[in-house]
Write a protein that holds these residues in place. Structure first.
Motif, PDB file in Angstrom:
ATOM      1  N   ALA A  76       0.817  -1.217   0.000  1.00 42.29           N
ATOM      2  CA  ALA A  76       0.000   0.000   0.000  1.00 42.29           C
ATOM      3  C   ALA A  76       0.847   1.262   0.000  1.00 42.29           C
ATOM      4  CB  ALA A  76      -0.934  -0.004   1.211  1.00 42.29           C
ATOM      5  N   GLU A  77       1.951   1.257   0.742  1.00 41.82           N
ATOM      6  CA  GLU A  77       2.809   2.435   0.793  1.00 41.82           C
ATOM      7  C   GLU A  77       3.366   2.771  -0.586  1.00 41.82           C
ATOM      8  OE1 GLU A  77       3.003  -0.116   2.840  1.00 41.82           O
ATOM      9  OE2 GLU A  77       2.421   0.742   4.783  1.00 41.82           O
ATOM     10  N   ARG A  78       3.766   1.755  -1.318  1.00 42.02           N
ATOM     11  CA  ARG A  78       4.337   2.000  -2.643  1.00 42.02           C
ATOM     12  C   ARG A  78       3.255   2.289  -3.676  1.00 42.02           C
ATOM     13  NH1 ARG A  78       9.846  -1.715  -2.844  1.00 42.02           N
ATOM     14  NH2 ARG A  78      10.712  -0.788  -0.946  1.00 42.02           N
ATOM     15  N   THR A  79       2.055   1.784  -3.441  1.00 39.58           N
ATOM     16  CA  THR A  79       0.932   2.200  -4.283  1.00 39.58           C
ATOM     17  C   THR A  79       0.706   3.696  -4.133  1.00 39.58           C
ATOM     18  OG1 THR A  79      -0.153   0.056  -4.046  1.00 39.58           O
ATOM     19  CG2 THR A  79      -1.530   1.901  -4.737  1.00 39.58           C
ATOM     20  N   GLN A  80       0.757   4.177  -2.896  1.00 38.68           N
ATOM     21  CA  GLN A  80       0.605   5.606  -2.644  1.00 38.68           C
ATOM     22  C   GLN A  80       1.692   6.405  -3.358  1.00 38.68           C
ATOM     23  OE1 GLN A  80       1.538   8.428   1.042  1.00 38.68           O
ATOM     24  NE2 GLN A  80       0.090   6.827   1.582  1.00 38.68           N
ATOM     25  N   ILE A  81       2.912   5.901  -3.336  1.00 33.78           N
ATOM     26  CA  ILE A  81       4.023   6.578  -4.020  1.00 33.78           C
ATOM     27  C   ILE A  81       3.767   6.653  -5.521  1.00 33.78           C
ATOM     28  CG2 ILE A  81       6.464   6.366  -4.664  1.00 33.78           C
ATOM     29  CD1 ILE A  81       6.936   5.227  -1.814  1.00 33.78           C
ATOM     30  N   LEU A 101     -11.399   3.135  -2.657  1.00 37.49           N
ATOM     31  CA  LEU A 101     -10.541   4.256  -2.266  1.00 37.49           C
ATOM     32  C   LEU A 101      -9.854   3.929  -0.940  1.00 37.49           C
ATOM     33  CD1 LEU A 101     -12.371   7.626  -3.132  1.00 37.49           C
ATOM     34  CD2 LEU A 101     -10.346   6.663  -4.221  1.00 37.49           C
ATOM     35  N   ASN A 102      -9.027   2.911  -0.966  1.00 34.51           N
ATOM     36  CA  ASN A 102      -8.306   2.452   0.216  1.00 34.51           C
ATOM     37  C   ASN A 102      -7.736   3.629   1.012  1.00 34.51           C
ATOM     38  OD1 ASN A 102      -5.572   1.640   1.525  1.00 34.51           O
ATOM     39  ND2 ASN A 102      -6.630  -0.295   1.245  1.00 34.51           N
ATOM     40  N   ARG A 170       1.543   6.508 -18.763  1.00 29.96           N
ATOM     41  CA  ARG A 170       1.954   5.780 -17.553  1.00 29.96           C
ATOM     42  C   ARG A 170       0.776   4.949 -17.052  1.00 29.96           C
ATOM     43  NH1 ARG A 170       2.823  11.075 -16.792  1.00 29.96           N
ATOM     44  NH2 ARG A 170       4.890  11.748 -17.469  1.00 29.96           N
ATOM     45  N   TYR A 171       1.078   3.803 -16.458  1.00 28.09           N
ATOM     46  CA  TYR A 171      -0.008   3.007 -15.916  1.00 28.09           C
ATOM     47  C   TYR A 171       0.468   2.123 -14.771  1.00 28.09           C
ATOM     48  CZ  TYR A 171       1.675  -1.026 -18.699  1.00 28.09           C
ATOM     49  OH  TYR A 171       2.420  -2.042 -19.244  1.00 28.09           O
ATOM     50  N   ARG A 172      -0.519   1.684 -14.012  1.00 26.25           N
ATOM     51  CA  ARG A 172      -0.313   0.724 -12.923  1.00 26.25           C
ATOM     52  C   ARG A 172      -1.494  -0.241 -12.957  1.00 26.25           C
ATOM     53  NH1 ARG A 172      -2.611  -0.092  -8.049  1.00 26.25           N
ATOM     54  NH2 ARG A 172      -1.324  -1.164  -6.481  1.00 26.25           N
ATOM     55  N   LYS A 180      -1.840  -5.372  -2.825  1.00 24.26           N
ATOM     56  CA  LYS A 180      -1.436  -4.242  -3.663  1.00 24.26           C
ATOM     57  C   LYS A 180      -0.233  -4.561  -4.550  1.00 24.26           C
ATOM     58  CE  LYS A 180      -4.698  -1.846  -1.882  1.00 24.26           C
ATOM     59  NZ  LYS A 180      -5.953  -1.701  -2.634  1.00 24.26           N
ATOM     60  N   TRP A 181      -0.086  -5.815  -4.958  1.00 22.99           N
ATOM     61  CA  TRP A 181       0.972  -6.152  -5.905  1.00 22.99           C
ATOM     62  C   TRP A 181       0.537  -5.742  -7.301  1.00 22.99           C
ATOM     63  CZ3 TRP A 181       2.294 -11.767  -3.959  1.00 22.99           C
ATOM     64  CH2 TRP A 181       3.024 -11.665  -2.778  1.00 22.99           C
ATOM     65  N   ALA A 182       1.407  -5.047  -7.998  1.00 30.32           N
ATOM     66  CA  ALA A 182       1.027  -4.521  -9.308  1.00 30.32           C
ATOM     67  C   ALA A 182       2.223  -4.412 -10.230  1.00 30.32           C
ATOM     68  CB  ALA A 182       0.372  -3.147  -9.143  1.00 30.32           C
ATOM     69  N   ILE A 183       1.911  -4.306 -11.507  1.00 31.05           N
ATOM     70  CA  ILE A 183       2.894  -4.001 -12.544  1.00 31.05           C
ATOM     71  C   ILE A 183       2.766  -2.522 -12.881  1.00 31.05           C
ATOM     72  CG2 ILE A 183       3.518  -4.385 -14.961  1.00 31.05           C
ATOM     73  CD1 ILE A 183       2.506  -7.272 -14.593  1.00 31.05           C
ATOM     74  N   VAL A 184       3.898  -1.852 -13.039  1.00 33.21           N
ATOM     75  CA  VAL A 184       3.897  -0.409 -13.262  1.00 33.21           C
ATOM     76  C   VAL A 184       4.782  -0.068 -14.450  1.00 33.21           C
ATOM     77  CG1 VAL A 184       4.263   1.851 -12.184  1.00 33.21           C
ATOM     78  CG2 VAL A 184       3.692  -0.113 -10.756  1.00 33.21           C
ATOM     79  N   CYS A 185       4.349   0.932 -15.218  1.00 34.52           N
ATOM     80  CA  CYS A 185       5.147   1.453 -16.333  1.00 34.52           C
ATOM     81  C   CYS A 185       5.129   2.972 -16.260  1.00 34.52           C
ATOM     82  CB  CYS A 185       4.580   0.976 -17.667  1.00 34.52           C
ATOM     83  SG  CYS A 185       5.495   1.570 -19.108  1.00 34.52           S
ATOM     84  N   ALA A 186       6.305   3.581 -16.219  1.00 32.93           N
ATOM     85  CA  ALA A 186       6.418   5.029 -16.089  1.00 32.93           C
ATOM     86  C   ALA A 186       6.457   5.751 -17.429  1.00 32.93           C
ATOM     87  CB  ALA A 186       7.666   5.406 -15.282  1.00 32.93           C
TER      88      ALA A 186
END
Length: 213
Positions: A76-81, A101-102, A170-172, A180-186
């Motif tokens: 969750a912390e890194r999702t917030q980031i 809306l966690n 960009r997406y997550r 909250k495990w996810a794949i991210v692209c900047a």
């Protein structure tokens, strides 16, 4: 819908770290030793804070350098980031689809959402729960006042939670909404596969936003 998503995203799936299990094992061992529990807990908090600061710096560097390689978001912390940094970088749009809306993720980001809205970013948040079940009440109130929020609790399809910014730049996308495990692209613009995924996410979000109420 589920099979479509997982056929689309399976090429991008990456392996997630197993550090949580190792950490828990160490914590149990240390907590059985007299006088060591508090020390270890403080050490763990400091380590987590430092790791999150490094993670934020890495995300900013990926945005600035237009690095299109995929990376992971594991709590969750890194999702917030991710959401905060992608919001800050957004100039066109911020489309988010989430469960409720966690509060841990979204409550600290109210000012960032307000700033994005004031900059003219097209913010659209779809929440897959009843209005009364939303967790971040403050953010929900702001988004509702700005016509940037829809509650769609009765969607009859399995859709992964995701966020897509600036027309697919960009997406997550979450693989595990609990942890909250996810794949991210900047930056997807230099990779056709990543861009196709990002545009697909934006199309799904737009379809839900425009055709459901």
């Amino acid at each position: 819908m589920r099979s479509l998503f997982y056929r689309l995203f399976s090429p991008a799936i990456i392996n997630f770290e197993q550090n949580a299990c190792i950490f828990l094992s160490k914590y149990i061992q240390w907590s059985t030793l007299p006088g060591r529990t508090l020390h270890f807990y403080i050490h763990m908090l400091k380590r987590e804070k430092n790791e999150n600061e490094l993670y934020r710096a890495a995300v900013r560097q990926r945005i600035a350098s237009e690095d299109g390689s995929l990376f992971q978001n594991s709590n969750a912390e890194r999702t917030q980031i991710i959401v905060s940094e992608f919001l800050d970088a957004a100039t066109i749009s911020a489309f988010i689809l989430c469960g409720s809306l966690n509060k841990a993720v979204y409550e600290p980001l109210v000012e960032r959402f307000e700033d994005a809205l004031n900059r003219g970013v097209d913010v659209r948040v779809i929440v897959l729960c009843e209005e009364g079940a939303v967790q971040s009440k403050t953010l929900a109130k702001l988004l509702k006042q700005r016509s940037a929020l829809k509650f769609l609790p009765k969607i009859d399809m399995e859709i992964p939670h995701f966020a897509v910014f600036d027309g697919g730049l960009r997406y997550r996308i979450e693989q595990d909404p609990i942890n909250k495990w996810a794949i991210v692209c900047a930056c997807s613009k230099n990779n056709q596969n990543n861009y196709t995924i990002a545009r697909g996410l934006e199309d799904v979000h737009s379809s839900l936003w425009n055709n459901y109420s």
